[in-house]
Motif scaffolding. Structure first.
Motif, mmCIF file in Angstrom:
data_model
loop_
_atom_site.group_PDB
_atom_site.id
_atom_site.type_symbol
_atom_site.label_atom_id
_atom_site.label_comp_id
_atom_site.label_asym_id
_atom_site.label_seq_id
_atom_site.Cartn_x
_atom_site.Cartn_y
_atom_site.Cartn_z
ATOM 1 N N LYS A 87 0.753 -1.274 0.220
ATOM 2 C CA LYS A 87 0.304 0.429 -0.001
ATOM 3 C C LYS A 87 0.943 0.842 0.372
ATOM 4 O O LYS A 87 0.635 2.527 0.196
ATOM 5 C CB LYS A 87 -1.329 -0.051 1.159
ATOM 6 N N ALA A 88 2.434 0.780 -0.166
ATOM 7 C CA ALA A 88 3.184 2.563 0.084
ATOM 8 C C ALA A 88 3.083 3.077 -1.341
ATOM 9 O O ALA A 88 2.533 3.095 -2.012
ATOM 10 C CB ALA A 88 4.083 1.439 0.160
ATOM 11 N N ASP A 89 2.564 4.403 -0.783
ATOM 12 C CA ASP A 89 3.016 5.532 -2.353
ATOM 13 C C ASP A 89 3.967 6.114 -2.324
ATOM 14 O O ASP A 89 4.976 5.740 -1.285
ATOM 15 C CB ASP A 89 1.608 6.482 -1.888
ATOM 16 N N SER A 90 3.892 6.915 -3.059
ATOM 17 C CA SER A 90 5.280 8.253 -3.291
ATOM 18 C C SER A 90 5.329 8.844 -2.354
ATOM 19 O O SER A 90 6.144 9.156 -1.406
ATOM 20 C CB SER A 90 5.095 8.624 -4.008
ATOM 21 N N SER A 91 4.279 9.560 -1.425
ATOM 22 C CA SER A 91 4.607 10.345 -0.135
ATOM 23 C C SER A 91 5.083 9.073 1.020
ATOM 24 O O SER A 91 5.661 10.368 1.914
ATOM 25 C CB SER A 91 4.018 11.343 -0.154
ATOM 26 N N ALA A 92 4.284 8.486 0.885
ATOM 27 C CA ALA A 92 4.431 7.514 2.150
ATOM 28 C C ALA A 92 6.561 6.904 2.075
ATOM 29 O O ALA A 92 7.596 7.431 3.200
ATOM 30 C CB ALA A 92 3.898 5.988 2.352
ATOM 31 N N THR A 93 6.604 7.246 0.980
ATOM 32 C CA THR A 93 8.003 6.654 0.945
ATOM 33 C C THR A 93 8.654 7.551 0.638
ATOM 34 O O THR A 93 10.228 7.339 1.824
ATOM 35 C CB THR A 93 8.524 6.352 -0.468
ATOM 36 N N VAL A 94 8.815 8.978 0.484
ATOM 37 C CA VAL A 94 9.816 9.876 1.146
ATOM 38 C C VAL A 94 9.505 9.976 2.780
ATOM 39 O O VAL A 94 10.564 10.601 3.114
ATOM 40 C CB VAL A 94 9.276 10.910 0.418
ATOM 41 N N GLN A 95 8.282 10.405 3.512
ATOM 42 C CA GLN A 95 8.049 10.301 4.958
ATOM 43 C C GLN A 95 9.031 9.550 4.981
ATOM 44 O O GLN A 95 9.469 9.791 6.230
ATOM 45 C CB GLN A 95 6.717 9.852 5.297
ATOM 46 N N ALA A 96 9.260 8.343 4.775
ATOM 47 C CA ALA A 96 9.649 7.090 5.873
ATOM 48 C C ALA A 96 10.831 7.182 4.884
ATOM 49 O O ALA A 96 12.292 6.999 5.967
ATOM 50 C CB ALA A 96 10.332 5.702 4.841
ATOM 51 N N MET A 97 12.059 7.509 4.411
ATOM 52 C CA MET A 97 13.307 7.799 3.463
ATOM 53 C C MET A 97 13.403 9.351 5.137
ATOM 54 O O MET A 97 14.766 10.163 5.751
ATOM 55 C CB MET A 97 12.948 8.500 2.545
ATOM 56 N N ALA A 98 12.589 10.310 4.902
ATOM 57 C CA ALA A 98 12.953 12.040 5.727
ATOM 58 C C ALA A 98 12.885 11.006 6.973
ATOM 59 O O ALA A 98 13.627 11.725 7.591
ATOM 60 C CB ALA A 98 11.531 12.299 5.616
ATOM 61 N N ASP A 99 12.018 10.283 7.545
ATOM 62 C CA ASP A 99 11.967 10.143 8.926
ATOM 63 C C ASP A 99 13.267 9.159 9.438
ATOM 64 O O ASP A 99 14.080 9.733 10.968
ATOM 65 C CB ASP A 99 11.167 9.197 9.672
ATOM 66 N N TRP A 100 13.882 8.368 8.899
ATOM 67 C CA TRP A 100 15.008 7.558 8.545
ATOM 68 C C TRP A 100 16.222 8.831 9.107
ATOM 69 O O TRP A 100 16.624 8.630 9.986
ATOM 70 C CB TRP A 100 14.930 6.801 7.830
ATOM 71 N N GLN A 101 16.429 9.823 7.878
ATOM 72 C CA GLN A 101 17.828 10.095 7.399
ATOM 73 C C GLN A 101 17.419 11.135 9.154
ATOM 74 O O GLN A 101 18.347 11.929 9.580
ATOM 75 C CB GLN A 101 17.579 11.772 6.649
ATOM 76 N N HIS A 102 16.529 12.092 9.126
ATOM 77 C CA HIS A 102 16.293 12.316 10.349
ATOM 78 C C HIS A 102 17.373 11.979 12.368
ATOM 79 O O HIS A 102 17.666 12.459 13.167
ATOM 80 C CB HIS A 102 15.416 12.813 11.093
ATOM 81 N N GLY A 103 16.650 10.607 12.097
ATOM 82 C CA GLY A 103 16.771 9.386 12.728
ATOM 83 C C GLY A 103 18.224 9.630 13.169
ATOM 84 O O GLY A 103 19.497 9.754 14.143
ATOM 85 N N SER A 104 18.550 9.297 12.074
ATOM 86 C CA SER A 104 19.743 9.360 11.696
ATOM 87 C C SER A 104 20.818 10.647 12.369
ATOM 88 O O SER A 104 22.491 10.362 12.584
ATOM 89 C CB SER A 104 20.528 9.083 9.962
ATOM 90 N N ILE A 105 20.768 11.443 11.652
ATOM 91 C CA ILE A 105 21.426 12.364 12.045
ATOM 92 C C ILE A 105 21.438 13.326 13.729
ATOM 93 O O ILE A 105 22.668 13.210 13.923
ATOM 94 C CB ILE A 105 20.145 14.024 11.118
ATOM 95 N N GLN A 106 19.891 12.435 14.123
ATOM 96 C CA GLN A 106 20.317 12.486 15.794
ATOM 97 C C GLN A 106 20.895 12.066 16.089
ATOM 98 O O GLN A 106 21.894 11.683 17.222
ATOM 99 C CB GLN A 106 18.882 12.147 16.011
ATOM 100 N N ARG A 107 21.099 11.039 15.842
ATOM 101 C CA ARG A 107 21.725 9.302 16.127
ATOM 102 C C ARG A 107 23.550 9.993 16.210
ATOM 103 O O ARG A 107 24.451 10.004 17.258
ATOM 104 C CB ARG A 107 22.091 7.764 15.548
ATOM 105 N N MET A 108 24.392 10.514 14.703
ATOM 106 C CA MET A 108 25.090 11.375 14.304
ATOM 107 C C MET A 108 25.227 12.672 15.529
ATOM 108 O O MET A 108 26.705 12.119 16.067
ATOM 109 C CB MET A 108 25.581 11.420 13.260
ATOM 110 N N THR A 109 24.586 13.153 15.761
ATOM 111 C CA THR A 109 25.242 14.348 16.796
ATOM 112 C C THR A 109 25.156 13.889 17.938
ATOM 113 O O THR A 109 25.886 14.142 19.099
ATOM 114 C CB THR A 109 23.805 15.265 17.207
ATOM 115 N N LYS A 110 24.294 12.947 18.621
ATOM 116 C CA LYS A 110 24.273 12.660 19.598
ATOM 117 C C LYS A 110 25.412 11.671 20.037
ATOM 118 O O LYS A 110 26.695 11.004 21.062
ATOM 119 C CB LYS A 110 23.114 11.058 19.578
ATOM 120 N N ASP A 111 26.613 11.016 18.691
ATOM 121 C CA ASP A 111 27.716 10.184 19.199
ATOM 122 C C ASP A 111 28.931 11.512 19.434
ATOM 123 O O ASP A 111 29.280 11.195 19.501
ATOM 124 C CB ASP A 111 28.142 8.981 17.897
ATOM 125 N N MET A 112 28.668 12.260 17.974
ATOM 126 C CA MET A 112 29.680 13.760 18.539
ATOM 127 C C MET A 112 29.454 14.000 19.601
ATOM 128 O O MET A 112 30.575 14.331 20.446
ATOM 129 C CB MET A 112 29.156 14.482 17.631
#
Length: 161
Positions: A87-112
């Motif tokens: 049932k994935a549409d393009s907006s769900a795909t973009v949102q999933a990618m944005a959420d993943w990238q946001h979490g990654s940035i938060q984790r890398m910030t915490k690492d530093m």
């Protein structure tokens, strides 16, 4: 073949005895060095105490880092599942990618942040160890000086025979 076994045993015992003698000599030299300079022992003691504290700090950092890597793996898996769903549409795909990238940035910030904190803490541990060792060493030198002065006074009071 059996004649070689006693030879090996004798040879091994000779090497072991020689190694024990060398180790014993080394330990005696170390003891002499430590007793000759009262500043060395506090330095060594405080250094190894600081090393132990730094290892504890590094272990805590590593555990937190690995926990974030596990979270990153799970977040990536979740994103892939959301993007590949029937049932994935393009907006769900973009949102999933944005959420993943946001979490990654938060984790890398915490690492530093935690890496910086770890480095600062380790430098602080070594600095504190140096200060404490210097204070303890100065106390040891003062005790040694007092003992030497008392010994000198006792020699002056002694009556020659």
């Amino acid at each position: 073949m059996t004649a070689l076994i006693p030879f090996r045993t004798q040879r091994s015992e000779g090497v072991a005895d020689n190694t024990k003698a060398k180790f014993s000599d080394m330990m005696e030299q170390t003891r002499n060095i430590l007793s000759a300079n009262p500043m060395i022992s506090p330095q060594m003691e405080k250094f190894w105490e600081a090393q132990d504290r730094m290892l504890q700090e590094t272990e805590a950092y590593s555990q937190a880092w690995f926990q974030r890597r596990h979270e990153a793996t799970q977040a990536a898996l979740d994103a892939v599942q959301k993007m590949n769903g029937k049932k994935a549409d393009s907006s769900a795909t973009v949102q999933a990618m944005a959420d993943w990238q946001h979490g990654s940035i938060q984790r890398m910030t915490k690492d530093m942040q935690q890496w910086f904190d770890l480095c600062t803490t380790c430098v602080g541990q070594m600095t504190q160890a140096e200060v404490e060792a210097g204070q303890k060493g100065a106390e040891e030198v003062a005790k040694t000086a007092q003992s030497a002065a008392k010994s000198a006074q006792n020699k002056k009071k002694a009556t020659p025979v």
